[in-house]
Scaffold this motif. Structure first.
Motif, short mmCIF file in Angstrom:
data_model
loop_
_atom_site.label_atom_id
_atom_site.label_comp_id
_atom_site.label_asym_id
_atom_site.label_seq_id
_atom_site.Cartn_x
_atom_site.Cartn_y
_atom_site.Cartn_z
N GLN A 188 0.80 -1.23 0.00
CA GLN A 188 0.00 0.00 0.00
C GLN A 188 0.83 1.28 0.00
OE1 GLN A 188 -3.12 0.26 2.94
NE2 GLN A 188 -3.70 2.34 2.32
N PRO A 189 1.94 1.36 0.76
CA PRO A 189 2.74 2.60 0.68
C PRO A 189 3.18 2.91 -0.75
CG PRO A 189 3.41 1.32 2.58
CD PRO A 189 2.47 0.44 1.79
N MET A 190 3.52 1.88 -1.52
CA MET A 190 3.91 2.09 -2.91
C MET A 190 2.71 2.59 -3.73
SD MET A 190 5.17 -0.72 -5.74
CE MET A 190 3.55 -1.52 -5.78
N PHE A 191 1.56 1.94 -3.58
CA PHE A 191 0.39 2.33 -4.36
C PHE A 191 -0.08 3.74 -3.98
CE2 PHE A 191 -0.32 -2.40 -4.71
CZ PHE A 191 -0.03 -2.47 -6.06
N ASP A 192 -0.03 4.08 -2.70
CA ASP A 192 -0.39 5.44 -2.28
C ASP A 192 0.54 6.47 -2.92
OD1 ASP A 192 -2.43 4.44 -0.72
OD2 ASP A 192 -1.38 4.70 1.19
N ARG A 193 1.80 6.15 -2.95
CA ARG A 193 2.79 7.04 -3.58
C ARG A 193 2.50 7.20 -5.06
NH1 ARG A 193 6.17 11.19 -4.09
NH2 ARG A 193 8.01 10.70 -5.36
N ILE A 194 2.17 6.11 -5.75
CA ILE A 194 1.86 6.18 -7.18
C ILE A 194 0.60 7.00 -7.41
CG2 ILE A 194 1.16 4.80 -9.18
CD1 ILE A 194 3.02 2.59 -8.12
N ALA A 195 -0.41 6.83 -6.56
CA ALA A 195 -1.63 7.63 -6.69
C ALA A 195 -1.32 9.12 -6.56
CB ALA A 195 -2.66 7.20 -5.64
N ASP A 196 -0.41 9.48 -5.65
CA ASP A 196 -0.01 10.88 -5.50
C ASP A 196 0.72 11.37 -6.76
OD1 ASP A 196 -1.08 11.02 -2.98
OD2 ASP A 196 0.81 10.63 -1.94
N ILE A 197 1.62 10.55 -7.29
CA ILE A 197 2.35 10.92 -8.51
C ILE A 197 1.38 11.17 -9.65
CG2 ILE A 197 3.91 10.03 -10.30
CD1 ILE A 197 5.41 8.54 -8.04
#
Length: 304
Positions: free
Chosen positions: A168-177
């Motif tokens: 999830q930390p990776m996916f949250d970061r991608i959503a922000d990008i």
């Protein structure tokens, strides 16, 4: 300690019966088995393993282990997830595709071997750090959830949930990008899609770089950029500016199954009919499928 309730409505992670397990008693109440009963479930006989025609190994839990995985999956499914996740209770792959209707460019990519790449140490760290479990509890749960204590099994009901929470930390970061690029992101298991004005090749490469940074890989063949007006293949549906359509290959499979059914040996017809009904039901999920007179989707061509 007062037992935690499991309501139908999603609840915060900290309200899950899997959260904050510090001792054997809490462990046993959460999973429905005693601590000692779980030892034998680690034996290889509790998995059926086979390889598909596409050379993908499936590890399916069996017997009591399958029931335990289903129980854990049910508890994980009740936890609140970000709005970009569509592979969760109450949503579907069709809704995921429908979110990207409109006259916008689109990018998509696919995480390669998402479950096998979610290792035992990743699951253990997730249970200790986010689920606040004691280390001995996290160790036992990770053992039970992972195939041969190596990685998440490819054929288990709990793998999709644990893989997401671990990453999830990776996916949250991608959503922000992608949000900074003016795009809306959706995620269906390992299929990541984004549409919007900034859905460009540059944005796609930025997403793939972030995924590599977190130790995962993406499929080159499934990483694509579509022009705004082009029909786009998203999680089993063709997305156009105004509606969803069924991919040509799905139409052709239904047509071929209808044509072959009358000439099949009688012993094979019942299974073939069930398969045909399943394909038609799947088609109904994408569009109001009404029989053999259907419109073929235009060929899907990604842009450079």
């Amino acid at each position: 300690m007062q037992s935690k309730k499991t309501p139908d409505r999603p609840y915060p992670l900290a309200s899950s019966p899997l959260y904050g397990i510090r001792g054997k008693g809490q462990f046993e109440r959460a999973i429905g088995l005693t601590w000692d009963q779980t030892d034998r479930l680690l034996h290889r006989r509790y998995y059926r393993v086979w390889t598909t025609k596409k050379d993908r190994e499936i590890q399916q839990p069996l017997y009591e282990l399958e029931k335990l995985h289903a129980r854990i999956a049910n508890l994980l499914a009740r936890i609140e997830m970000p709005s970009y996740v569509f592979s969760r209770r109450g949503r579907s792959y069709v809704e995921n595709a429908d979110r990207h209707k409109g006259l916008s460019p689109l990018i998509k990519t696919d995480l390669t071997k998402f479950y096998p790449s979610t290792s035992w140490p990743m699951v253990f760290r997730l249970l200790v750090s986010r689920f606040n479990c004691a280390k001995d509890v996290a160790h036992r749960l990770a053992d039970l959830c992972c195939y041969q204590q190596k990685h998440l099994p490819t054929g288990s009901a709990l793998s999709g949930y644990l893989a997401f929470f671990a990453a999830q930390p990776m996916f949250d970061r991608i959503a922000d990008i992608l949000g900074r690029h003016g795009c809306e992101m959706t995620l269906f298991v390992d299929d990541l899609t984004a549409s919007g004005a900034g859905a460009t090749k540059h944005a796609l490469e930025e997403v793939r770089a972030e995924i590599r940074h977190h130790g995962f890989a993406t499929s080159e063949a499934k990483s694509k950029v579509y022009r705004a007006a082009a029909p786009k293949l998203v999680t089993g549906a063709i997305v156009t500016p105004t509606r969803l359509m069924l991919p040509n290959k799905q139409h052709l499979k239904i047509w071929a199954a209808r044509r072959s059914l009358p000439v099949l040996p009688k012993i094979m017809r019942a299974a073939a009919l069930r398969a045909l009904r399943g394909r038609i039901q799947q088609a109904h999920q994408v569009l109001n499928y009404s029989g053999p007179t259907f419109e073929l989707a235009a060929p899907v061509e990604p842009s450079g």
